[in-house]
Design an enzyme around this catalytic site. Structure first.
Site, PDB file in Angstrom:
ATOM      1  N   HIS A 196      59.651  20.330  58.075  1.00 32.47           N
ATOM      2  CA  HIS A 196      59.158  19.050  58.869  1.00 32.47           C
ATOM      3  C   HIS A 196      58.834  19.424  60.128  1.00 32.47           C
ATOM      4  CE1 HIS A 196      60.269  14.936  58.383  1.00 32.47           C
ATOM      5  NE2 HIS A 196      59.229  14.975  58.918  1.00 32.47           N
ATOM      6  N   ARG A 303      53.756  11.006  47.943  1.00 25.63           N
ATOM      7  CA  ARG A 303      54.826  11.426  47.506  1.00 25.63           C
ATOM      8  C   ARG A 303      55.897  10.657  47.942  1.00 25.63           C
ATOM      9  NH1 ARG A 303      52.486  17.223  48.564  1.00 25.63           N
ATOM     10  NH2 ARG A 303      52.550  18.105  46.595  1.00 25.63           N
ATOM     11  N   ARG A 339      52.692   7.715  43.894  1.00 26.92           N
ATOM     12  CA  ARG A 339      53.316   8.572  42.938  1.00 26.92           C
ATOM     13  C   ARG A 339      54.900   8.031  42.687  1.00 26.92           C
ATOM     14  NH1 ARG A 339      54.481  14.663  42.797  1.00 26.92           N
ATOM     15  NH2 ARG A 339      55.980  14.224  44.409  1.00 26.92           N
ATOM     16  N   GLU A 438      50.700  17.623  34.440  1.00 28.51           N
ATOM     17  CA  GLU A 438      51.446  18.870  35.055  1.00 28.51           C
ATOM     18  C   GLU A 438      52.378  19.613  33.931  1.00 28.51           C
ATOM     19  OE1 GLU A 438      53.250  17.510  38.820  1.00 28.51           O
ATOM     20  OE2 GLU A 438      53.950  15.760  37.987  1.00 28.51           O
ATOM     21  N   ASN A 461      50.261  22.297  41.106  1.00 28.44           N
ATOM     22  CA  ASN A 461      51.619  23.131  41.582  1.00 28.44           C
ATOM     23  C   ASN A 461      52.542  23.155  40.197  1.00 28.44           C
ATOM     24  OD1 ASN A 461      50.411  22.987  44.000  1.00 28.44           O
ATOM     25  ND2 ASN A 461      51.718  21.089  44.648  1.00 28.44           N
ATOM     26  N   ASP A 462      53.093  22.146  39.491  1.00 28.81           N
ATOM     27  CA  ASP A 462      53.638  22.387  38.540  1.00 28.81           C
ATOM     28  C   ASP A 462      53.054  22.806  37.214  1.00 28.81           C
ATOM     29  OD1 ASP A 462      56.325  21.584  39.271  1.00 28.81           O
ATOM     30  OD2 ASP A 462      55.462  19.365  39.694  1.00 28.81           O
ATOM     31  N   ARG A 472      57.647  28.076  40.877  1.00 29.28           N
ATOM     32  CA  ARG A 472      56.731  27.894  42.201  1.00 29.28           C
ATOM     33  C   ARG A 472      57.386  28.316  43.236  1.00 29.28           C
ATOM     34  NH1 ARG A 472      55.842  21.428  41.922  1.00 29.28           N
ATOM     35  NH2 ARG A 472      55.488  21.405  44.412  1.00 29.28           N
ATOM     36  N   CYS A 509      45.514  16.858  42.588  1.00 31.46           N
ATOM     37  CA  CYS A 509      46.202  16.732  43.638  1.00 31.46           C
ATOM     38  C   CYS A 509      47.300  17.874  44.105  1.00 31.46           C
ATOM     39  CB  CYS A 509      46.991  15.368  43.801  1.00 31.46           C
ATOM     40  SG  CYS A 509      48.252  15.324  42.477  1.00 31.46           S
TER      41      CYS A 509
HETATM   42  C1  PEP Z   1      51.956  19.227  41.574  1.00 34.65           C
HETATM   43  O1  PEP Z   1      52.817  19.391  40.780  1.00 34.65           O
HETATM   44  O2  PEP Z   1      50.869  19.649  41.603  1.00 34.65           O
HETATM   45  C2  PEP Z   1      52.243  18.035  42.439  1.00 34.65           C
HETATM   46  C3  PEP Z   1      51.187  17.456  43.265  1.00 34.65           C
HETATM   47  O3  PEP Z   1      53.321  17.544  42.748  1.00 34.65           O
HETATM   48  P1  PEP Z   1      54.599  18.217  43.526  1.00 34.65           P
HETATM   49  O4  PEP Z   1      53.863  19.209  44.299  1.00 34.65           O
HETATM   50  O5  PEP Z   1      54.950  17.129  44.485  1.00 34.65           O
HETATM   51  O6  PEP Z   1      55.480  18.604  42.538  1.00 34.65           O
HETATM   52 MG    MG Z   2      54.672  18.118  40.646  1.00 36.76          MG
END
Ligand code: PEP
Ligand code: MG
Length: 594
Positions: A196, A303, A339, A438, A461-462, A472, A509
């Protein structure tokens, strides 16, 4: 004085270069020295009183601070509200009292022990963003310790001279006080990119380097420093030549940033006339201002976990609705993609009782959790639907791994809509419903899933984590976390093709979408919308404007023919650094991806 031109390396948390003298904030010292056991009832009563008055004093100080900040930066007051809540949270208030009463510990010891328990719980959390909230708990803990010792913490500085702050850690509340002050930038030992404090530094546009081990020991108070928030470097006692070089780099960076930001509210259209939506990822309603400042065409990922984490109880429908409505109204007429809750069993800590999971990333998280805890889901769905009456809202479900999950989630959404209709509460009946892609299973099933969704959003990301089996959050395998891995590229291609066939848009995203290096390939693969950290938007728009879609398609096709990630990385880096030398010097720092 430090050895000339010595370089320390931390994590770049907020871009920019500043040169100034160090002010090292000392810690509160080791309180273990003051630990003692209590022997009589009178001693216990006295310790309880002492603890309570430390809490009262902290309450009064935080309230005063909040009022002061509210006048200038109302969007940052929630952090102080959070600290006020933590102050009375059972983990940090009831627990120390219990240790005093039942374990005969004095107030400092009792508080320390309670804090260590909270720290242990946070250690088990895997999400780096939520994990980072331990900083807020620690800030309150330190404030209380300071009050107990009778020493002011001395951290709430009002400097009259320009300086670079160096501290073991800074809370977001402390960071917020730097606005309009003489603080040029700051360096901390703790913290990560998603903390933060980093988010706050970016929104105040104060350059910062975090996670720099031993900074408070290595940096001598009064030393001259160069803080490079673009690369995470800190140069101690720089010589004249180095200062000159960094002054020039600073000027270049500022000119570059001004130039890209100036045009960032205009749409991103390729040279051959194809518009691309460039949107912002946000976690807090307050970040809408950043999204607007950097010219976001909407919010591509809101988020929603934060409101569930910032208070010790479940948020009500009214609270969620208020948060969502604020974002939706502020972004009008642009689109906001909300989301649904992406949280796992371990993240609820004490509020919901689930046994700790062996492997939370593969456990009860995201849509799986919501389909299990349908009351929590229903409350959120109602709040999102209600907010949809105030602007352009889309909803999307995270971690979809089967058609059945998507269908059940949609049915629950439909049921919530039905309830609202019966209660005459307005909502958008045509609210688009998306599936996040994802999980590799969702890629395999994307042609059928495309018939069940109004849009796709690829969460790289996932997706990368699950497709390449790379945690990750694990530093040990971080170098293997490769967005341009051929397997990932082919997955994206497959998802886009399924979207085209079904006539639905495909967004992305994950962080991959905010890295200039990937942009032509993503455009060439046919991704329709890119959503990213707001600061990255100007650079990404500027890359899009300088590319032809045909050229991008050619690049994507070449990359798809390559069989190793090294080849693809070299190809993309070479092409992009030739085409955009200045972006590759600065842009990736703005995108926060170094
Ligand atoms: C992702 O997984 O790419 C995503 C955008 O969600 P988060 O990073 O919140 O898991
Ligand atoms: Mg994700």
């Amino acid at each position: 004085m430090s050895e000339q031109n010595r370089i320390l390396k931390g994590i770049p948390a907020s871009p920019g270069i500043v040169i100034g003298r160090a002010r090292v904030l000392s810690d509160l010292g080791d309180f273990r020295a003051s630990y003692r056991l209590l022997f009589t009832e009178e001693e216990k009563i006295a310790e309880i009183k002492r603890f309570e008055s430390a809490v009262d004093q902290a309450h009064a100080d935080l309230t005063r601070l909040k009022e002061k900040i509210a006048a200038e930066f109302p969007e940052h007051t929630h952090l102080l509200e959070l600290h006020l809540l933590i102050l009375k949270d059972q983990m940090l208030y009831d627990e120390p009292l219990r240790f005093i009463k039942e374990s005969n510990l004095n107030a400092e010891w009792a508080l320390y022990r309670a804090f260590e328990r909270v720290r242990e719980l946070f250690n088990r959390i895997e999400d780096p963003y939520i994990k980072g909230r331990i900083q807020d708990v620690e800030s309150v803990y330190r404030r209380l310790l300071g009050n107990l010792s009778g020493k002011s913490s001395g951290r709430y500085y009002y400097s009259s001279e320009p300086l670079i702050l160096v501290a073991r850690d800074l809370s977001p509340a402390e960071t917020s006080q730097m606005a309009g002050s003489k603080v040029l930038g700051f360096i901390t030992e703790r913290g990560g990119k998603t903390s933060h404090t980093a988010i706050m530094a970016q929104s105040l546009e104060i350059p910062a380097v975090v996670g720099l081990d031993n900074a408070t020991r290595e940096i001598i108070p009064g030393d001259e420093l160069i803080l490079d928030g673009l690369t995470g470097r800190v140069i101690l006692s720089p010589g004249n030549g180095v200062i000159k070089k960094y002054r020039a780099r600073k000027q270049e960076f500022e000119a570059f940033k001004d130039a890209v930001t100036r045009s960032s509210s205009a749409p991103a259209v390729t040279l051959d006339g194809h518009p691309v939506q460039v949107l912002a990822n946000i976690e807090l309603p307050e970040e809408v201002q950043l999204a607007q400042k950097y010219g976001a065409d909407g919010v591509g990922l809101y988020r929603t976990e934060f409101l569930y984490m910032r208070q010790p109880r479940m948020p009500t429908e009214a609270e969620l609705f208020e948060d969502y409505r604020r974002v939706v109204e502020a972004m009008q007429p642009r689109q906001v993609t909300i989301r649904t809750l992406d949280i796992g069993g371990d993240k609820f800590i004490s509020r919901l009782e689930y046994a700790p999971e062996m492997n939370p990333a593969l456990g009860l998280r995201a849509i799986r959790f919501c389909l299990r805890e349908q009351e929590i889901f229903r409350t959120q769905l109602r709040a999102i639907l209600r907010a949809s009456a105030f602007g352009q809202v889309r909803i999307m479900f995270p971690l979809i791994s089967s058609v059945q999950e998507m269908r059940t989630a949609r049915e629950l959404l439909q049921a919530a809509a039905q309830e609202l209709a019966e209660q005459d509460i307005p909502f958008d009946p045509n609210l688009p419903v998306g599936a996040m892609i994802e999980v590799p299973a969702a890629v395999t099933l994307c042609r059928v899933l495309a018939r069940e969704a109004d849009f796709f959003s690829i969460g790289t990301n996932d997706l990368i984590q699950y497709a390449l089996a790379i945690d990750r959050g694990n530093k040990m395998v971080a170098s293997m976390y490769q967005p341009l891995h051929p397997a990932v590229m082919h997955m994206i291609q497959q998802v886009v093709a399924a979207g085209r066939e079904a006539g639905i848009p495909v967004a992305m995203c994950g962080e991959m979408a905010g890295d200039p290096l990937h942009i032509p390939i993503l455009l060439g693969l046919g991704v329709d919308e890119l959503s990213m950290n707001a600061m990255a938007i100007p650079v990404i728009k500027s890359v899009i404007r300088q590319f032809n879609l045909d050229e991008a398609r050619e690049m994507a096709a070449k990359a798809l023919d390559m069989v190793t990630v090294e080849e693809i990385n070299d190809f993309a880096s070479q092409k992009m650094s030739e085409r955009f030398p200045e972006i590759f010097r600065f842009g990736s720092a703005l995108a926060g991806i170094q």
